[in-house]
Each structure stands twice: as structure tokens, then as C-alpha cells.
Design a protein around this motif. Sequence first.
Motif, PDB file in Angstrom:
ATOM      1  N   PRO A  72       0.830  -1.220   0.000  1.00 40.06           N
ATOM      2  CA  PRO A  72       0.000   0.000   0.000  1.00 40.06           C
ATOM      3  C   PRO A  72       0.857   1.260   0.000  1.00 40.06           C
ATOM      4  O   PRO A  72       2.063   1.218   0.282  1.00 40.06           O
ATOM      5  CB  PRO A  72      -0.794  -0.129   1.292  1.00 40.06           C
ATOM      6  N   ASP A  73       0.230   2.385  -0.319  1.00 35.07           N
ATOM      7  CA  ASP A  73       0.883   3.680  -0.209  1.00 35.07           C
ATOM      8  C   ASP A  73       1.245   3.922   1.253  1.00 35.07           C
ATOM      9  O   ASP A  73       0.408   3.773   2.146  1.00 35.07           O
ATOM     10  CB  ASP A  73      -0.066   4.770  -0.706  1.00 35.07           C
ATOM     11  N   GLY A  74       2.501   4.285   1.506  1.00 33.72           N
ATOM     12  CA  GLY A  74       2.948   4.453   2.883  1.00 33.72           C
ATOM     13  C   GLY A  74       2.184   5.517   3.640  1.00 33.72           C
ATOM     14  O   GLY A  74       2.047   5.442   4.865  1.00 33.72           O
ATOM     15  N   ARG A  75       1.669   6.527   2.938  1.00 29.59           N
ATOM     16  CA  ARG A  75       0.933   7.593   3.613  1.00 29.59           C
ATOM     17  C   ARG A  75      -0.532   7.270   3.829  1.00 29.59           C
ATOM     18  O   ARG A  75      -1.235   8.007   4.533  1.00 29.59           O
ATOM     19  CB  ARG A  75       1.056   8.892   2.810  1.00 29.59           C
ATOM     20  N   ALA A  76      -1.005   6.176   3.248  1.00 33.53           N
ATOM     21  CA  ALA A  76      -2.404   5.799   3.408  1.00 33.53           C
ATOM     22  C   ALA A  76      -2.669   5.356   4.840  1.00 33.53           C
ATOM     23  O   ALA A  76      -1.834   4.708   5.479  1.00 33.53           O
ATOM     24  CB  ALA A  76      -2.760   4.677   2.430  1.00 33.53           C
ATOM     25  N   LEU A  77      -3.838   5.699   5.362  1.00 27.64           N
ATOM     26  CA  LEU A  77      -4.199   5.325   6.725  1.00 27.64           C
ATOM     27  C   LEU A  77      -4.622   3.865   6.776  1.00 27.64           C
ATOM     28  O   LEU A  77      -5.369   3.382   5.920  1.00 27.64           O
ATOM     29  CB  LEU A  77      -5.337   6.209   7.235  1.00 27.64           C
ATOM     30  N   ILE A  78      -4.147   3.173   7.785  1.00 28.17           N
ATOM     31  CA  ILE A  78      -4.453   1.750   7.922  1.00 28.17           C
ATOM     32  C   ILE A  78      -5.940   1.549   8.189  1.00 28.17           C
ATOM     33  O   ILE A  78      -6.568   0.647   7.633  1.00 28.17           O
ATOM     34  CB  ILE A  78      -3.616   1.129   9.056  1.00 28.17           C
ATOM     35  N   PHE A  79      -6.512   2.387   9.043  1.00 26.97           N
ATOM     36  CA  PHE A  79      -7.897   2.211   9.452  1.00 26.97           C
ATOM     37  C   PHE A  79      -8.789   3.309   8.880  1.00 26.97           C
ATOM     38  O   PHE A  79      -9.670   3.834   9.566  1.00 26.97           O
ATOM     39  CB  PHE A  79      -7.988   2.191  10.981  1.00 26.97           C
ATOM     40  N   ALA A  80      -8.554   3.658   7.616  1.00 27.86           N
ATOM     41  CA  ALA A  80      -9.342   4.714   6.985  1.00 27.86           C
ATOM     42  C   ALA A  80     -10.819   4.339   6.893  1.00 27.86           C
ATOM     43  O   ALA A  80     -11.699   5.191   7.031  1.00 27.86           O
ATOM     44  CB  ALA A  80      -8.785   5.021   5.599  1.00 27.86           C
ATOM     45  N   ALA A  81     -11.103   3.056   6.661  1.00 26.98           N
ATOM     46  CA  ALA A  81     -12.498   2.630   6.515  1.00 26.98           C
ATOM     47  C   ALA A  81     -13.285   2.825   7.804  1.00 26.98           C
ATOM     48  O   ALA A  81     -14.473   3.151   7.788  1.00 26.98           O
ATOM     49  CB  ALA A  81     -12.559   1.164   6.086  1.00 26.98           C
ATOM     50  N   GLU A  82     -12.616   2.646   8.953  1.00 32.81           N
ATOM     51  CA  GLU A  82     -13.306   2.771  10.233  1.00 32.81           C
ATOM     52  C   GLU A  82     -13.676   4.215  10.543  1.00 32.81           C
ATOM     53  O   GLU A  82     -14.599   4.475  11.317  1.00 32.81           O
ATOM     54  CB  GLU A  82     -12.431   2.216  11.365  1.00 32.81           C
ATOM     55  N   THR A  83     -12.946   5.167   9.987  1.00 27.90           N
ATOM     56  CA  THR A  83     -13.209   6.576  10.291  1.00 27.90           C
ATOM     57  C   THR A  83     -13.894   7.310   9.156  1.00 27.90           C
ATOM     58  O   THR A  83     -14.178   8.487   9.281  1.00 27.90           O
ATOM     59  CB  THR A  83     -11.877   7.291  10.603  1.00 27.90           C
ATOM     60  N   ALA A  84     -14.158   6.654   8.041  1.00 27.12           N
ATOM     61  CA  ALA A  84     -14.796   7.309   6.902  1.00 27.12           C
ATOM     62  C   ALA A  84     -16.204   7.750   7.267  1.00 27.12           C
ATOM     63  O   ALA A  84     -16.964   7.021   7.887  1.00 27.12           O
ATOM     64  CB  ALA A  84     -14.842   6.357   5.710  1.00 27.12           C
ATOM     65  N   GLY A  85     -16.536   8.966   6.882  1.00 28.43           N
ATOM     66  CA  GLY A  85     -17.886   9.467   7.115  1.00 28.43           C
ATOM     67  C   GLY A  85     -18.131  10.008   8.496  1.00 28.43           C
ATOM     68  O   GLY A  85     -19.239  10.388   8.828  1.00 28.43           O
ATOM     69  N   ARG A  86     -17.088  10.036   9.325  1.00 29.95           N
ATOM     70  CA  ARG A  86     -17.269  10.568  10.672  1.00 29.95           C
ATOM     71  C   ARG A  86     -17.437  12.077  10.614  1.00 29.95           C
ATOM     72  O   ARG A  86     -16.719  12.762   9.919  1.00 29.95           O
ATOM     73  CB  ARG A  86     -16.068  10.224  11.545  1.00 29.95           C
ATOM     74  N   SER A  87     -18.396  12.612  11.370  1.00 32.68           N
ATOM     75  CA  SER A  87     -18.619  14.054  11.355  1.00 32.68           C
ATOM     76  C   SER A  87     -18.940  14.620  12.716  1.00 32.68           C
ATOM     77  O   SER A  87     -19.245  15.787  12.834  1.00 32.68           O
ATOM     78  CB  SER A  87     -19.783  14.390  10.409  1.00 32.68           C
TER      79      SER A  87
END
Length: 326
Positions: free
Chosen positions: A258-273
Amino acid sequence: MSKTPAGTYRANWRDSADRQKAKTFRTKKEANAFLAEVEGALNRGAYVDPHAGRMRFGEFVTRWLAGRSVEARTAERTDSMLRAHLLPQWADWPLARIDYLAVQEWVTNLGRTLAPSTTAKHLGMLSMIMQTAIRARLIAVNPCEGVRVPHNRAREARAGTISREAFFGRLLPAVPAEHRGIVCAAAGAGLRWGECAGLPWEAVDLDRGLLHVAQVAVETHGGIVLRAYPKTRAGVRTVPMPPFLVDELRRRRGAAVPDGRALIFAAETAGRSGGRTSGGGCGCRRWCGPGCSAGWPRWRRAGGWRRGRTGTAGSSGRSSPTRRRR
């Protein structure tokens, strides 16, 4: 000092800026005592204009906020506390009229509806504002000094721990497979939620079993923002990963690099507001991931982070304490 036609006594003096000041007293003795106190304060460099405290608390808070430079999350928390409890009580009070007894009564009333820790935070903010007023030479003393926060021992939560057996036998199997990674990172490496949410792939070394914490995710009313530094210097650290966390991250990464700068847990925080435990999160009725307004508190009640020191399933056979989640 001079006597007025009304029979009172006017004390006259010049302040540190050589401006003429005056104040009227009923008796000559009171006027002389006041002038002696003013002269002593001028000699010590501790002079405070007795008329400066007429500024109202709400007006001073506006100036105080304009001079602050803090993180977005801190600014939001400050505005919330001011709107909810400080300004409704003190906005129209002159600074000099806010005394110890008034503050103690206010804190006692807050303690009837708020937790002791929350009450202490409100008192701390009021004390910070009043201390700034002292530096501005508007008041002489801080009325918050010595004020005690009432404790409700019946509502104090007991510290809890979770054993390695309970973690692997009950907690982890109850977590959906797509979200076990962030739970393993929290339990195995002792990371806070923001540290988990802001963890990029370049920060983990799966071969050596190490991860480096330097970037965190911060929740604001506008959503999640990445901050390139933690809350304190001690937050920058390298943490060993237990085998179960390494295995989970390998499974999550897959064969592709993966891209080194990509977040590992991006899916868990997507859409948080919204806030982690606010009612305005994702609005789902089931757990859609750690950080979900519905599921994250539910996972905590099931045995996750609790108030005080909690246990974490490390690589050893016994549970070890983690840092308190802030």
C-alpha cells in the motif's frame, strides 16, 4: 485627600501611568487606609485600578478568546463549556464582583448534575480566565483559589481490567472481522483512538514488529482532521507489537504494497462528522466500526477502555495496564 460637601472623604492618588484617580469613602479613616494600601501596591508594582474590575465577565471573555491560539478541538471544547455553563452564570457580572463564595456556590450547583471531573474542568476554565484578568491588572486576586469540587462517590466508576483469555475468547470474536484490526491495535499496542485512526502504513514495521506513533487523528465538528503531532511530546513513541497484531495487519494489508501515507484504518473513520459518543455520528443502529457513535461506546461497555487503568492483551500471558484514554 479632601472632604466633600456631602461630608464624605475623597481619596486622590496617581496610578503607575501618572493618571489622576479618586475614590470616595464614608470616613477619613477608611480613606487613609485605602491610600496607604494603594501606595504600598504602587511601590511593590502590584497596583490594580479599583475601577478596572467594572468590566463585565462576558466582555472580558470576548477579548480573552481573541487572544488565544489553540487547536481546533480545544477551541470547540472551550466554546461549548462557555455557552453551556460559564456565560449563563457570569456574563453580566463585573469581574470585581465575582468572589470566592459565589464561585463555590456555582461549583456546588454544577456538581449536582455533572460528574466531578467535568465540574473540575469548568472550574479550571473559570480560574484560567480570572488569572488572565489578574495579569491584565483588572482584579487583584483569583476568586477560584481554594474552591472545592464536590465528589459523588456513588457515581465513581471502578477501574476494570480485561484478561487475555476474555479478550481472545469473548471480546474479539464479537467484533466484526473488518474492524478487528483497530481493536487489536488498541489492545495490543495500547494506542488511543486518535492514534489508531491516524496510523499510516509507513509507521509500521511488520518484519520487526514495531510501530511508530507520530501522527494522530482529531475529531472536530467539521469531521476528522489529521494532525502531524500528538498532544504531548511523550506521545511520539515506538511501540512493540504482539504477534496477534502483526498477523492481523498482515492479513489487512494483503499481498499488495500500500501507499505508505495511506491510513491503515481509513475505513473505520470514513464518514465521521461528530464526536465519538455524540448522537450525531453515523446514525446507524448497529456497529459500523470503532469510532461509530453507536458502536464505540458499546464496545467500551463490553470490556474495552474504561475510566481509570484498564488491561490490554499483550504478547505475554498476563494482562498489562495501558495508558488512560484521554
